[in-house]
Scaffold this motif. Structure first.
Motif, PDB file in Angstrom:
ATOM      1  N   LEU A 158       0.852  -1.183   0.000  1.00 23.30           N
ATOM      2  CA  LEU A 158       0.000   0.000   0.000  1.00 23.30           C
ATOM      3  C   LEU A 158       0.887   1.232   0.000  1.00 23.30           C
ATOM      4  CD1 LEU A 158      -2.858   1.308   0.322  1.00 23.30           C
ATOM      5  CD2 LEU A 158      -2.418   1.278   2.781  1.00 23.30           C
ATOM      6  N   VAL A 159       0.684   2.085  -1.002  1.00 24.58           N
ATOM      7  CA  VAL A 159       1.370   3.371  -1.117  1.00 24.58           C
ATOM      8  C   VAL A 159       0.278   4.414  -0.915  1.00 24.58           C
ATOM      9  CG1 VAL A 159       2.758   4.843  -2.620  1.00 24.58           C
ATOM     10  CG2 VAL A 159       2.981   2.349  -2.774  1.00 24.58           C
ATOM     11  N   ALA A 160       0.394   5.250   0.133  1.00 23.59           N
ATOM     12  CA  ALA A 160      -0.719   6.147   0.452  1.00 23.59           C
ATOM     13  C   ALA A 160      -0.256   7.424   1.128  1.00 23.59           C
ATOM     14  CB  ALA A 160      -1.716   5.424   1.356  1.00 23.59           C
ATOM     15  N   CYS A 161      -1.100   8.454   1.034  1.00 25.37           N
ATOM     16  CA  CYS A 161      -0.872   9.717   1.731  1.00 25.37           C
ATOM     17  C   CYS A 161      -2.210  10.420   1.930  1.00 25.37           C
ATOM     18  CB  CYS A 161       0.101  10.613   0.958  1.00 25.37           C
ATOM     19  SG  CYS A 161      -0.477  11.126  -0.673  1.00 25.37           S
ATOM     20  N   ARG A 162      -2.175  11.481   2.716  1.00 30.07           N
ATOM     21  CA  ARG A 162      -3.388  12.263   3.006  1.00 30.07           C
ATOM     22  C   ARG A 162      -3.143  13.711   2.617  1.00 30.07           C
ATOM     23  NH1 ARG A 162      -8.202  11.980   4.684  1.00 30.07           N
ATOM     24  NH2 ARG A 162      -9.147  13.525   6.027  1.00 30.07           N
ATOM     25  N   ALA A 163      -4.041  14.267   1.798  1.00 25.78           N
ATOM     26  CA  ALA A 163      -3.954  15.673   1.378  1.00 25.78           C
ATOM     27  C   ALA A 163      -5.327  16.150   0.939  1.00 25.78           C
ATOM     28  CB  ALA A 163      -2.961  15.835   0.225  1.00 25.78           C
ATOM     29  N   GLY A 164      -5.596  17.433   1.149  1.00 23.73           N
ATOM     30  CA  GLY A 164      -6.858  18.005   0.695  1.00 23.73           C
ATOM     31  C   GLY A 164      -8.069  17.315   1.284  1.00 23.73           C
TER      32      GLY A 164
END
Length: 182
Positions: A70-76
């Motif tokens: 899993l490649v993930a991030c949080r933005a907006g």
């Protein structure tokens, strides 16, 4: 230099009120900072609006234990992710994509709606290669919308996902249109 002059003087409130206008010109504090990511052990290339982290774990898909990355991030106010796993057996690919889709709806206690086909140059044809939207709730009760794209290449299955209360249509298009296979 002009901005720093106003911030030190009487025009500070006025200068800060113009930040939304300057956002595009000077980059005050963009919430989406797009970059191309090429995850290791993957044929995928994805556009992420933030710097993602990578995690892996063993999961059950199509009756097999496989390593899912899993490649993930949080933005907006949204979470952006790309997950993938190698099924090793071509006969398990379609079922694995079905399992991923079912888990989306089940985890949010929502009903999936197909919103279109997933088409990427170089992907393997598969009837489960679609974009799906699920409206549901997180365990804490917050309403969310989850948009996912499912596709495969050879024995590798992929799920690209954006989840949030509401996600800008242009940002969704950038994310999904930016998916490629090497």
């Amino acid at each position: 230099m002009l901005l720093s002059h106003y911030l030190r003087g009487r025009g500070a409130a006025w200068a800060l009120s113009l930040c939304p206008i300057w956002l595009g010109l000077l980059g005050c504090a963009p919430s989406l900072d797009w970059r191309e990511i090429k995850p290791d052990d993957s044929d995928a290339i994805a556009m992420f609006p933030c710097k993602p982290t990578t995690d892996a774990r063993m999961v059950s898909l199509a009756g097999a234990r496989v390593r899912m990355v899993l490649v993930a991030c949080r933005a907006g106010d949204a979470t952006w992710a790309l997950a993938f796993a190698d099924m090793a057996d071509p006969a398990k690919v379609t079922q694995a994509l079905q399992d991923l889709r079912s888990a989306n709806a089940s985890n949010l206690k929502g009903t999936p709606t197909v919103i279109g086909e997933m088409r990427l140059a170089g992907m393997s044809p598969n009837p489960q290669a679609e974009r799906v939207r699920v409206q549901g709730r997180l365990p804490a009760g917050d309403e969310v919308v989850l948009e996912s794209g499912f596709f495969a290449r050879g024995t590798r299955v992929y799920q690209a996902t954006v989840m949030g209360k509401a996600v800008d249509a242009e940002a969704l298009a950038t994310f999904f249109d930016g998916l490629k296979l090497r």
